[in-house]
Design a protein around this motif. Structure first.
Motif, PDB file in Angstrom:
ATOM      1  N   SER A   1       1.831   2.124  18.265  1.00 30.02           N
ATOM      2  CA  SER A   1       2.109   2.184  16.831  1.00 30.02           C
ATOM      3  C   SER A   1       3.602   2.105  16.541  1.00 30.02           C
ATOM      4  O   SER A   1       4.006   1.811  15.429  1.00 30.02           O
ATOM      5  CB  SER A   1       1.531   3.464  16.219  1.00 30.02           C
ATOM      6  OG  SER A   1       2.216   4.593  16.728  1.00 30.02           O
ATOM      7  N   LYS A   2       4.429   2.355  17.545  1.00 28.97           N
ATOM      8  CA  LYS A   2       5.886   2.275  17.394  1.00 28.97           C
ATOM      9  C   LYS A   2       6.463   1.408  18.496  1.00 28.97           C
ATOM     10  O   LYS A   2       5.881   1.256  19.554  1.00 28.97           O
ATOM     11  CB  LYS A   2       6.512   3.670  17.496  1.00 28.97           C
ATOM     12  CG  LYS A   2       6.203   4.578  16.340  1.00 28.97           C
ATOM     13  CD  LYS A   2       6.999   5.857  16.488  1.00 28.97           C
ATOM     14  CE  LYS A   2       6.595   6.889  15.505  1.00 28.97           C
ATOM     15  NZ  LYS A   2       7.196   6.967  14.273  1.00 28.97           N
TER      16      LYS A   2
ATOM     17  N   LYS B   1      10.532   1.752  15.387  1.00 25.03           N
ATOM     18  CA  LYS B   1       9.997   1.138  14.165  1.00 25.03           C
ATOM     19  C   LYS B   1       8.498   0.886  14.318  1.00 25.03           C
ATOM     20  O   LYS B   1       7.982   0.761  15.419  1.00 25.03           O
ATOM     21  CB  LYS B   1      10.702  -0.187  13.867  1.00 25.03           C
ATOM     22  CG  LYS B   1      12.202  -0.069  13.645  1.00 25.03           C
ATOM     23  CD  LYS B   1      12.511   0.543  12.301  1.00 25.03           C
ATOM     24  CE  LYS B   1      13.974   0.446  11.973  1.00 25.03           C
ATOM     25  NZ  LYS B   1      14.661   1.706  11.937  1.00 25.03           N
ATOM     26  N   SER B   2       7.795   0.773  13.184  1.00 24.34           N
ATOM     27  CA  SER B   2       6.363   0.502  13.168  1.00 24.34           C
ATOM     28  C   SER B   2       6.107  -0.826  12.472  1.00 24.34           C
ATOM     29  O   SER B   2       6.991  -1.376  11.800  1.00 24.34           O
ATOM     30  CB  SER B   2       5.625   1.603  12.407  1.00 24.34           C
ATOM     31  OG  SER B   2       5.863   2.854  13.000  1.00 24.34           O
TER      32      SER B   2
ATOM     33  N   ASP C   1       2.435   4.432  23.387  1.00 20.64           N
ATOM     34  CA  ASP C   1       1.881   4.325  22.042  1.00 20.64           C
ATOM     35  C   ASP C   1       2.206   2.940  21.473  1.00 20.64           C
ATOM     36  O   ASP C   1       3.352   2.510  21.530  1.00 20.64           O
ATOM     37  CB  ASP C   1       2.540   5.429  21.203  1.00 20.64           C
ATOM     38  CG  ASP C   1       2.106   5.448  19.765  1.00 20.64           C
ATOM     39  OD1 ASP C   1       1.105   4.792  19.449  1.00 20.64           O
ATOM     40  OD2 ASP C   1       2.763   6.134  18.964  1.00 20.64           O
TER      41      ASP C   1
ATOM     42  N   ASP D   1       7.638  -2.110   8.963  1.00 23.99           N
ATOM     43  CA  ASP D   1       8.998  -1.613   8.743  1.00 23.99           C
ATOM     44  C   ASP D   1       9.986  -2.773   8.738  1.00 23.99           C
ATOM     45  O   ASP D   1       9.716  -3.848   9.272  1.00 23.99           O
ATOM     46  CB  ASP D   1       9.427  -0.648   9.854  1.00 23.99           C
ATOM     47  CG  ASP D   1       8.734   0.702   9.773  1.00 23.99           C
ATOM     48  OD1 ASP D   1       7.988   0.927   8.803  1.00 23.99           O
ATOM     49  OD2 ASP D   1       8.935   1.518  10.685  1.00 23.99           O
TER      50      ASP D   1
END
Length: 157
Positions: free
Chosen positions: A84-85, A133-134, A82, A137
Motif C-alpha cells: 500500500s506504500k 507514498k501511496s 506492504d 498521492d
C-alpha cells in the motif's frame, strides 16, 4: 558505527561474487605484479614496484570495504512488505505532471541501482521522494533543476 544496507537476494549474490573475484583473481595478480617489479632491481628507484604496491593497497582497501558492507548487509524478505506504500523493492508506476510521461521504477539499494533496467536507488532524490507514498498521492521531489511533481499510479512487487 556501520550502516546496515538492504539487498535483494540477487544483489547480495552479485556482491559476494564480486568480492570473491577480487580475492581469488585480482589479489594474486597484484602480488604477481609486485614480484615482477621486485625482480627488476633496485627498489629505491623502481617506479613499477611503487605503482604495484599502491595498486595492491587500493585493492586491499576495496576488499575491506566490501567485506564490511557484506557483514552489515541484510536480505529483504519481499513477502513481508506492504504494497500500500512505496518501500524498498517496490515497483512504482509514476506519471510526471509536467509532461505526462509515465515511468516504472523499482526502488533498490544504492549498489543495485541501474537506470537502464529501471532500478533506482532509494537514496536518490526521486527514490527518497517516493518512499512512503501511496497510490493517488503526489510526490513533490526536489531535483537539481527545481521541483518535479509525480502522481503515484501503481505500486506492486
Amino acid at each position: 558505527m556501520s550502516k546496515v544496507s538492504y539487498y535483494t537476494a540477487e544483489g547480495l549474490k552479485k556482491l559476494r561474487e564480486e568480492l570473491n573475484h577480487l580475492k581469488d583473481v585480482e589479489r594474486p595478480k597484484a602480488s604477481q605484479a609486485i614480484a615482477e617489479a621486485r625482480d627488476k632491481g633496485d627498489l629505491s628507484e623502481n617506479a613499477e614496484y611503487d605503482a604495484a604496491k599502491e595498486a595492491q593497497g587500493m585493492l586491499e582497501m576495496k576488499i575491506s570495504k566490501m567485506e564490511e558492507t557484506l557483514a552489515n548487509a541484510r536480505v529483504i524478505d519481499e513477502s513481508q512488505l506492504d504494497t500500500s506504500k512505496v518501500l524498498a523493492l517496490s515497483i512504482v508506476k509514476i506519471k510526471n505532471q509536467t509532461n505526462g510521461m509515465e515511468m516504472t521504477y523499482t526502488l533498490v539499494a544504492e549498489s543495485e541501482a541501474d537506470l537502464a533496467t529501471g532500478k533506482i536507488s532509494v537514496n536518490s532524490p526521486i527514490g527518497k521522494g517516493l518512499l512512503g507514498k501511496s497510490v493517488g498521492d503526489t510526490a513533490e521531489i526536489q531535483v537539481p533543476n527545481g521541483i518535479m511533481k509525480f502522481d503515484i499510479l501503481e505500486i506492486s512487487r
